[in-house]
Design a protein around this motif. Structure first.
Motif, mmCIF file in Angstrom:
data_model
loop_
_atom_site.group_PDB
_atom_site.id
_atom_site.type_symbol
_atom_site.label_atom_id
_atom_site.label_comp_id
_atom_site.label_asym_id
_atom_site.label_seq_id
_atom_site.Cartn_x
_atom_site.Cartn_y
_atom_site.Cartn_z
ATOM 1 N N LEU A 85 -30.615 -24.044 -38.620
ATOM 2 C CA LEU A 85 -29.925 -24.131 -37.331
ATOM 3 C C LEU A 85 -28.411 -24.248 -37.517
ATOM 4 C CD1 LEU A 85 -32.384 -26.452 -35.373
ATOM 5 C CD2 LEU A 85 -32.045 -23.990 -35.064
ATOM 6 N N ASP A 86 -27.976 -25.018 -38.520
ATOM 7 C CA ASP A 86 -26.542 -25.146 -38.797
ATOM 8 C C ASP A 86 -25.948 -23.806 -39.204
ATOM 9 O OD1 ASP A 86 -26.533 -27.836 -38.218
ATOM 10 O OD2 ASP A 86 -26.585 -28.496 -40.313
ATOM 11 N N ILE A 87 -26.639 -23.086 -40.086
ATOM 12 C CA ILE A 87 -26.176 -21.768 -40.531
ATOM 13 C C ILE A 87 -26.042 -20.832 -39.335
ATOM 14 C CG2 ILE A 87 -26.850 -19.700 -41.833
ATOM 15 C CD1 ILE A 87 -28.216 -21.670 -43.856
ATOM 16 N N LEU A 88 -27.060 -20.806 -38.488
ATOM 17 C CA LEU A 88 -27.058 -19.908 -37.333
ATOM 18 C C LEU A 88 -25.954 -20.263 -36.335
ATOM 19 C CD1 LEU A 88 -30.894 -19.598 -36.803
ATOM 20 C CD2 LEU A 88 -29.334 -17.753 -37.468
ATOM 21 N N ASN A 89 -25.783 -21.553 -36.044
ATOM 22 C CA ASN A 89 -24.741 -21.973 -35.110
ATOM 23 C C ASN A 89 -23.350 -21.611 -35.628
ATOM 24 O OD1 ASN A 89 -25.952 -23.247 -32.738
ATOM 25 N ND2 ASN A 89 -26.814 -24.698 -34.199
ATOM 26 N N CYS A 90 -23.127 -21.799 -36.922
ATOM 27 C CA CYS A 90 -21.838 -21.488 -37.538
ATOM 28 C C CYS A 90 -21.552 -19.982 -37.466
ATOM 29 C CB CYS A 90 -21.840 -21.974 -38.983
ATOM 30 S SG CYS A 90 -20.279 -21.717 -39.830
ATOM 31 N N VAL A 91 -22.521 -19.165 -37.853
ATOM 32 C CA VAL A 91 -22.332 -17.712 -37.849
ATOM 33 C C VAL A 91 -22.205 -17.180 -36.427
ATOM 34 C CG1 VAL A 91 -23.437 -15.512 -38.430
ATOM 35 C CG2 VAL A 91 -23.412 -17.359 -40.082
ATOM 36 N N ALA A 92 -22.940 -17.744 -35.499
ATOM 37 C CA ALA A 92 -22.856 -17.302 -34.102
ATOM 38 C C ALA A 92 -21.439 -17.481 -33.568
ATOM 39 C CB ALA A 92 -23.858 -18.061 -33.239
ATOM 40 N N ARG A 93 -20.798 -18.590 -33.936
ATOM 41 C CA ARG A 93 -19.409 -18.820 -33.504
ATOM 42 C C ARG A 93 -18.443 -17.905 -34.249
ATOM 43 N NH1 ARG A 93 -21.140 -24.063 -33.895
ATOM 44 N NH2 ARG A 93 -20.093 -24.343 -35.891
ATOM 45 N N GLN A 94 -18.597 -17.808 -35.575
ATOM 46 C CA GLN A 94 -17.655 -17.034 -36.388
ATOM 47 C C GLN A 94 -17.693 -15.546 -36.061
ATOM 48 O OE1 GLN A 94 -18.761 -17.979 -40.412
ATOM 49 N NE2 GLN A 94 -17.482 -19.801 -40.488
ATOM 50 N N LYS A 95 -18.879 -14.976 -35.968
ATOM 51 C CA LYS A 95 -19.006 -13.537 -35.757
ATOM 52 C C LYS A 95 -19.196 -13.164 -34.291
ATOM 53 C CE LYS A 95 -20.646 -12.270 -40.328
ATOM 54 N NZ LYS A 95 -21.500 -11.365 -41.086
ATOM 55 N N GLU A 96 -19.236 -14.177 -33.436
ATOM 56 C CA GLU A 96 -19.449 -13.953 -32.009
ATOM 57 C C GLU A 96 -20.681 -13.085 -31.755
ATOM 58 O OE1 GLU A 96 -15.787 -12.514 -30.353
ATOM 59 O OE2 GLU A 96 -14.692 -14.313 -30.948
ATOM 60 N N ILE A 97 -21.781 -13.538 -32.324
ATOM 61 C CA ILE A 97 -23.051 -12.824 -32.144
ATOM 62 C C ILE A 97 -23.961 -13.628 -31.233
ATOM 63 C CG2 ILE A 97 -22.940 -11.633 -34.362
ATOM 64 C CD1 ILE A 97 -24.949 -13.686 -35.456
ATOM 65 N N VAL A 98 -24.889 -12.940 -30.617
ATOM 66 C CA VAL A 98 -25.913 -13.572 -29.792
ATOM 67 C C VAL A 98 -27.128 -13.783 -30.692
ATOM 68 C CG1 VAL A 98 -27.440 -13.267 -27.815
ATOM 69 C CG2 VAL A 98 -25.068 -12.452 -27.705
ATOM 70 N N VAL A 99 -27.630 -15.013 -30.763
ATOM 71 C CA VAL A 99 -28.801 -15.331 -31.589
ATOM 72 C C VAL A 99 -29.917 -15.816 -30.676
ATOM 73 C CG1 VAL A 99 -29.724 -16.735 -33.475
ATOM 74 C CG2 VAL A 99 -27.326 -15.998 -33.538
ATOM 75 N N VAL A 100 -31.060 -15.148 -30.752
ATOM 76 C CA VAL A 100 -32.236 -15.559 -29.994
ATOM 77 C C VAL A 100 -33.464 -15.447 -30.890
ATOM 78 C CG1 VAL A 100 -31.317 -14.907 -27.729
ATOM 79 C CG2 VAL A 100 -32.612 -13.247 -29.053
ATOM 80 N N MET A 101 -34.534 -16.120 -30.492
ATOM 81 C CA MET A 101 -35.793 -16.032 -31.222
ATOM 82 C C MET A 101 -36.869 -15.497 -30.291
ATOM 83 S SD MET A 101 -38.080 -18.976 -33.093
ATOM 84 C CE MET A 101 -37.284 -18.926 -34.685
ATOM 85 N N LYS A 102 -37.748 -14.686 -30.854
ATOM 86 C CA LYS A 102 -38.924 -14.220 -30.118
ATOM 87 C C LYS A 102 -40.131 -14.549 -30.981
ATOM 88 C CE LYS A 102 -40.724 -10.490 -27.327
ATOM 89 N NZ LYS A 102 -40.755 -11.109 -26.016
ATOM 90 N N ILE A 103 -41.122 -15.163 -30.364
ATOM 91 C CA ILE A 103 -42.312 -15.603 -31.079
ATOM 92 C C ILE A 103 -43.491 -14.742 -30.648
ATOM 93 C CG2 ILE A 103 -43.869 -17.547 -31.514
ATOM 94 C CD1 ILE A 103 -41.473 -19.363 -30.677
ATOM 95 N N PHE A 104 -44.267 -14.326 -31.637
ATOM 96 C CA PHE A 104 -45.506 -13.596 -31.384
ATOM 97 C C PHE A 104 -46.645 -14.386 -31.998
ATOM 98 C CE2 PHE A 104 -42.242 -10.390 -31.168
ATOM 99 C CZ PHE A 104 -42.650 -9.547 -30.155
ATOM 100 N N TRP A 105 -47.850 -14.162 -31.487
ATOM 101 C CA TRP A 105 -49.035 -14.834 -32.007
ATOM 102 C C TRP A 105 -49.999 -13.784 -32.523
ATOM 103 C CZ3 TRP A 105 -46.077 -16.495 -28.045
ATOM 104 C CH2 TRP A 105 -45.644 -17.823 -28.094
ATOM 105 N N GLY A 106 -50.486 -13.990 -33.765
ATOM 106 C CA GLY A 106 -51.456 -13.065 -34.339
ATOM 107 C C GLY A 106 -51.162 -12.741 -35.796
ATOM 108 N N ASP A 107 -51.628 -11.578 -36.240
ATOM 109 C CA ASP A 107 -51.460 -11.124 -37.623
ATOM 110 C C ASP A 107 -50.002 -10.724 -37.846
ATOM 111 O OD1 ASP A 107 -51.420 -9.838 -40.067
ATOM 112 O OD2 ASP A 107 -53.116 -8.526 -39.640
ATOM 113 N N PRO A 108 -49.323 -11.347 -38.820
ATOM 114 C CA PRO A 108 -47.906 -11.040 -39.047
ATOM 115 C C PRO A 108 -47.620 -9.555 -39.282
ATOM 116 C CG PRO A 108 -48.549 -12.970 -40.303
ATOM 117 C CD PRO A 108 -49.799 -12.405 -39.704
#
Length: 163
Positions: A85-108
């Protein structure tokens, strides 16, 4: 791949997926990109009513700010570690990127390929656990399956022997 890109990284918060995430952030993700963390849950918790609705389509896109909330993380059954989470928050600010997660259920294997098409992703970065030849033959390799069946460029970041 000019313009707005949607970069996917398959994450399960293991050491090899964290290595793949770091590699993607250093080598692929550029300013203004959208970073989609793809998480696959093998077990469906039918006690949670919303998950029954999302089983076919995956969860809604979960913003990075909500992943830090223990209640939200528990609701979706994910356990993001503080370092990630720290890595993602830092990079999101530095590179001005949008970070989101999508979760699926089942066979990877199937769900990661499905995510490539449903989101859709410009490219995907995935870690490799480094299974030996016998285990890989018996269990199959998720990364190998995704490379051969995914409909976007897929980069596999290998887990080193010394790690």
């Amino acid at each position: 791949m000019e313009g707005e890109r949607t970069v996917g990284v398959a994450v399960d918060f293991s050491a090899c997926s964290k290595k793949a995430l770091k590699w993607a952030l250093e080598n692929v993700v550029r300013n203004g990109d959208h970073l989609i963390l793809i998480n696959i849950q093998s077990e469906v918790l039918y006690e949670v009513g919303e998950i029954q609705l999302w089983e076919a389509t995956g969860s809604p896109l979960i913003p990075l700010s909500e992943l830090s909330d223990a209640g939200i993380a528990k609701k979706y059954g994910v356990k993001p570690d503080p370092e990630t989470l720290d890595i993602l928050n830092c990079v999101a600010r530095q590179k001005e990127i949008v970070v989101v997660m999508k979760i699926f259920w089942g066979d990877p294997r199937d769900k990661i390929c499905e995510a490539i098409d449903k989101i859709p992703l410009s490219c995907l970065v995935i870690g490799n656990r480094g299974l030996g030849k016998i285990k890989r033959a018996l269990l199959g390799s998720v990364s190998n399956y995704v490379v051969n069946n995914g409909t976007c460029p897929v980069t596999v970041v290998k887990q080193g022997d010394h790690e």
